[in-house]
Design a protein around this motif. Sequence first.
Motif, PDB file in Angstrom:
ATOM      1  N   LYS A  30      13.335  19.165  -3.449  1.00 57.17           N
ATOM      2  CA  LYS A  30      12.539  18.691  -3.713  1.00 57.17           C
ATOM      3  C   LYS A  30      11.921  17.468  -2.464  1.00 57.17           C
ATOM      4  N   VAL A  31      10.808  17.889  -2.047  1.00 52.21           N
ATOM      5  CA  VAL A  31      10.056  16.344  -1.242  1.00 52.21           C
ATOM      6  C   VAL A  31       8.906  15.936  -1.877  1.00 52.21           C
ATOM      7  N   GLY A  32       8.839  14.707  -1.876  1.00 49.42           N
ATOM      8  CA  GLY A  32       7.281  13.933  -2.497  1.00 49.42           C
ATOM      9  C   GLY A  32       6.777  13.277  -2.050  1.00 49.42           C
ATOM     10  N   PHE A  33       5.874  13.335  -1.873  1.00 51.62           N
ATOM     11  CA  PHE A  33       4.726  12.203  -1.108  1.00 51.62           C
ATOM     12  C   PHE A  33       4.022  11.233  -1.782  1.00 51.62           C
ATOM     13  N   VAL A  34       4.152  10.013  -1.765  1.00 51.27           N
ATOM     14  CA  VAL A  34       3.218   9.326  -2.923  1.00 51.27           C
ATOM     15  C   VAL A  34       2.324   8.145  -1.270  1.00 51.27           C
ATOM     16  N   ASP A  35       0.853   8.374  -1.806  1.00 54.55           N
ATOM     17  CA  ASP A  35       0.057   6.856  -1.434  1.00 54.55           C
ATOM     18  C   ASP A  35       0.535   5.810  -2.155  1.00 54.55           C
ATOM     19  N   SER A  36       0.947   4.394  -1.439  1.00 50.47           N
ATOM     20  CA  SER A  36       0.976   3.320  -2.468  1.00 50.47           C
ATOM     21  C   SER A  36      -0.220   2.748  -2.441  1.00 50.47           C
ATOM     22  N   ASN A  37      -1.119   2.529  -1.189  1.00 49.70           N
ATOM     23  CA  ASN A  37      -2.370   1.907  -1.007  1.00 49.70           C
ATOM     24  C   ASN A  37      -3.477   2.707  -2.412  1.00 49.70           C
ATOM     25  N   LYS A  38      -3.034   3.770  -3.056  1.00 51.40           N
ATOM     26  CA  LYS A  38      -4.263   4.361  -3.678  1.00 51.40           C
ATOM     27  C   LYS A  38      -3.384   4.258  -5.200  1.00 51.40           C
ATOM     28  N   VAL A  39      -2.196   4.413  -5.419  1.00 51.88           N
ATOM     29  CA  VAL A  39      -1.243   3.882  -6.658  1.00 51.88           C
ATOM     30  C   VAL A  39      -2.057   2.462  -6.477  1.00 51.88           C
TER      31      VAL A  39
END
Length: 158
Positions: A30-39
């Motif tokens: 399972k692979v996820g993606f996170v937008d650190s700028n948005k966070v």
Amino acid sequence: MFKNMLKLAVIIALVAFVAGCQQQSDSNSKVGFVDSNKVFKECKAGNKGMEYLKKSSEEFKTKFAEMQKSLAGNNTEANTRKFQEALGEYQTKMGAEQNRIVEALQSAFTKAVDEYRKANGYSVILGTEAAISYDESADISDKIIEAMDKMDIKIQPE
């Protein structure tokens, strides 16, 4: 501050990518993606940090405007040195405060991502900056924001 957060996100993404490449292929991965700028922009602690730095900057501007008025017409070498010393102290203080806030946010971000990955069975979570293309359903940015909002992240000095 933005550059430091972006650097951290890229480092995390690269480490996660390398670790992911070294694992054996598994159809259940399972692979996820996170937008650190948005966070960092949308989490409560990120907003509090920006507000704190903005308020500190406004206090500085007021203080130095008053200092400039009091020194107006009295431009001695001692007064100029005093003004430059105060400016240097402010820059050092604000740099340290900015670094402290960035470190607190980065630490919380790393913890939130790691805990989310473990709790939800992800093999790897990558930054959206590292992805050329991905399905929107793999974006867990909102979940990381929720996790960080639940944390007690110290933004203002005690």
